[in-house]
Design an enzyme around this catalytic site. Structure first.
Site, PDB file in Angstrom:
ATOM      1  N   ASP A  95       0.839  -1.206   0.000  1.00 43.46           N
ATOM      2  CA  ASP A  95       0.000   0.000   0.000  1.00 43.46           C
ATOM      3  C   ASP A  95       0.881   1.267   0.000  1.00 43.46           C
ATOM      4  OD1 ASP A  95      -2.135   1.723   0.270  1.00 43.46           O
ATOM      5  OD2 ASP A  95      -2.825   0.924   2.186  1.00 43.46           O
ATOM      6  N   SER A 141      -3.042  -9.852   1.945  1.00 43.89           N
ATOM      7  CA  SER A 141      -3.072 -10.342   3.344  1.00 43.89           C
ATOM      8  C   SER A 141      -1.822 -11.105   3.781  1.00 43.89           C
ATOM      9  CB  SER A 141      -4.302 -11.222   3.637  1.00 43.89           C
ATOM     10  OG  SER A 141      -5.464 -10.415   3.722  1.00 43.89           O
ATOM     11  N   TYR A 201      -0.807  -8.655   7.530  1.00 47.06           N
ATOM     12  CA  TYR A 201      -2.046  -9.330   7.919  1.00 47.06           C
ATOM     13  C   TYR A 201      -1.865 -10.829   8.181  1.00 47.06           C
ATOM     14  CZ  TYR A 201      -4.961  -5.165   7.132  1.00 47.06           C
ATOM     15  OH  TYR A 201      -5.540  -3.915   7.206  1.00 47.06           O
TER      16      TYR A 201
HETATM   17  P1  ADP Z   1      -1.386  -6.999   3.970  1.00 48.52           P
HETATM   18  O1  ADP Z   1      -1.586  -5.904   4.981  1.00 48.52           O
HETATM   19  O2  ADP Z   1      -2.615  -7.262   3.120  1.00 48.52           O
HETATM   20  O3  ADP Z   1      -0.791  -8.235   4.562  1.00 48.52           O
HETATM   21  P2  ADP Z   1       1.204  -6.106   2.928  1.00 48.52           P
HETATM   22  O4  ADP Z   1       1.455  -4.925   2.080  1.00 48.52           O
HETATM   23  O5  ADP Z   1       1.773  -6.092   4.320  1.00 48.52           O
HETATM   24  O6  ADP Z   1      -0.369  -6.354   2.911  1.00 48.52           O
HETATM   25  O7  ADP Z   1       1.772  -7.395   2.210  1.00 48.52           O
HETATM   26  C1  ADP Z   1       1.149  -8.033   1.119  1.00 48.52           C
HETATM   27  C2  ADP Z   1       2.196  -8.694   0.242  1.00 48.52           C
HETATM   28  O8  ADP Z   1       2.730  -7.710  -0.643  1.00 48.52           O
HETATM   29  C3  ADP Z   1       3.393  -9.263   1.004  1.00 48.52           C
HETATM   30  O9  ADP Z   1       3.647 -10.572   0.491  1.00 48.52           O
HETATM   31  C4  ADP Z   1       4.532  -8.315   0.650  1.00 48.52           C
HETATM   32  O10 ADP Z   1       5.768  -8.997   0.603  1.00 48.52           O
HETATM   33  C5  ADP Z   1       4.140  -7.871  -0.730  1.00 48.52           C
HETATM   34  N1  ADP Z   1       4.698  -6.586  -1.209  1.00 48.52           N
HETATM   35  C6  ADP Z   1       5.156  -5.535  -0.485  1.00 48.52           C
HETATM   36  N2  ADP Z   1       5.565  -4.543  -1.315  1.00 48.52           N
HETATM   37  C7  ADP Z   1       5.349  -4.986  -2.588  1.00 48.52           C
HETATM   38  C8  ADP Z   1       5.563  -4.440  -3.886  1.00 48.52           C
HETATM   39  N3  ADP Z   1       6.082  -3.224  -4.068  1.00 48.52           N
HETATM   40  N4  ADP Z   1       5.223  -5.191  -4.973  1.00 48.52           N
HETATM   41  C9  ADP Z   1       4.688  -6.423  -4.813  1.00 48.52           C
HETATM   42  N5  ADP Z   1       4.451  -7.004  -3.624  1.00 48.52           N
HETATM   43  C10 ADP Z   1       4.787  -6.301  -2.526  1.00 48.52           C
END
Ligand code: ADP
Length: 178
Positions: free
Chosen positions: A39, A121, A125
């Site tokens: 995000d 997630s 999460y």
């Molecule tokens: P949530 O709160 O839904 O768990 P997160 O952002 O913490 O969301 O993580 C969701 C997934 O996205 C994780 O597997 C993380 O490694 C991955 N992630 C983080 N940054 C990026 C990015 N720039 N591009 C793709 N995946 C990412």
């Protein structure tokens, strides 16, 4: 599940903010006001216009999806969906499946042809990647037959370990159909 549905699915490793697709999916929180992880990366890359648009939407319940422009991103749209915080209860799977289903339907309504999902997630999460992968792929494969405009769904994973989980699962599905 037919072979050509599986041919519309692709696994990649990398940063979702760099993808030149019609829509990227954001693993947002219910406020839609930005957070960490994917995000934060999406908001940084898109610029302040994205936060402004999200503020106007005013939040999103878990399992639902909302769409905004992509602003400075290479992607035309961002689809914001809110995954469940992993609790180990059966509602987790239902809500995570809702995220994929609702994001894909919203994409199709906006004539999106190519879309990329992060592992919703699976970061803060806490959803186990293996279980989340099964839900992501099975839900997508189940809904794609009714969404013929969507040509390609990319699952983009940040880590090589997570990518291997998706590769192995998809490979197994492809072999089962041969
Ligand atoms: P949530 O709160 O839904 O768990 P997160 O952002 O913490 O969301 O993580 C969701 C997934 O996205 C994780 O597997 C993380 O490694 C991955 N992630 C983080 N940054 C990026 C990015 N720039 N591009 C793709 N995946 C990412």
């Amino acid at each position: 599940m037919t072979r050509d549905i599986l041919d519309r699915l692709e696994v990649q490793q990398g940063d979702i903010t760099r993808l030149r697709v019609d829509a990227i999916v954001n693993a947002a929180n219910r406020s839609l006001l930005g957070g960490g992880g994917v995000d934060g990366a999406i908001h940084r890359a898109a610029g302040p216009g994205l936060l402004e648009a999200c503020r106007k939407i005013g939040g999103c319940p878990t399992g639902e999806a909302r769409i905004t422009p992509g602003y400075r991103l290479p992607a035309a749209y961002v689809i914001h969906t809110v995954g469940p915080v992993y609790s180990g209860k059966s509602q987790d799977a239902r809500l995570l499946a809702d995220c994929y289903r609702n994001s894909l339907r919203l994409a199709a309504e906006n004539t999106v042809r190519t879309i990329a999902f992060p592992a919703i997630s699976c970061g803060v999460y806490g959803y186990p990647i293996q279980e989340a992968c099964t839900i992501a792929v099975d839900t997508t494969a189940a809904v794609l037959p009714e969404l013929s405009g969507i040509e390609k769904v990319i699952f983009i994973l940040f880590s090589s370990g997570d990518k291997a989980v998706y590769d192995t699962y998809l490979e197994g599905l492809k072999q089962a159909r041969q």
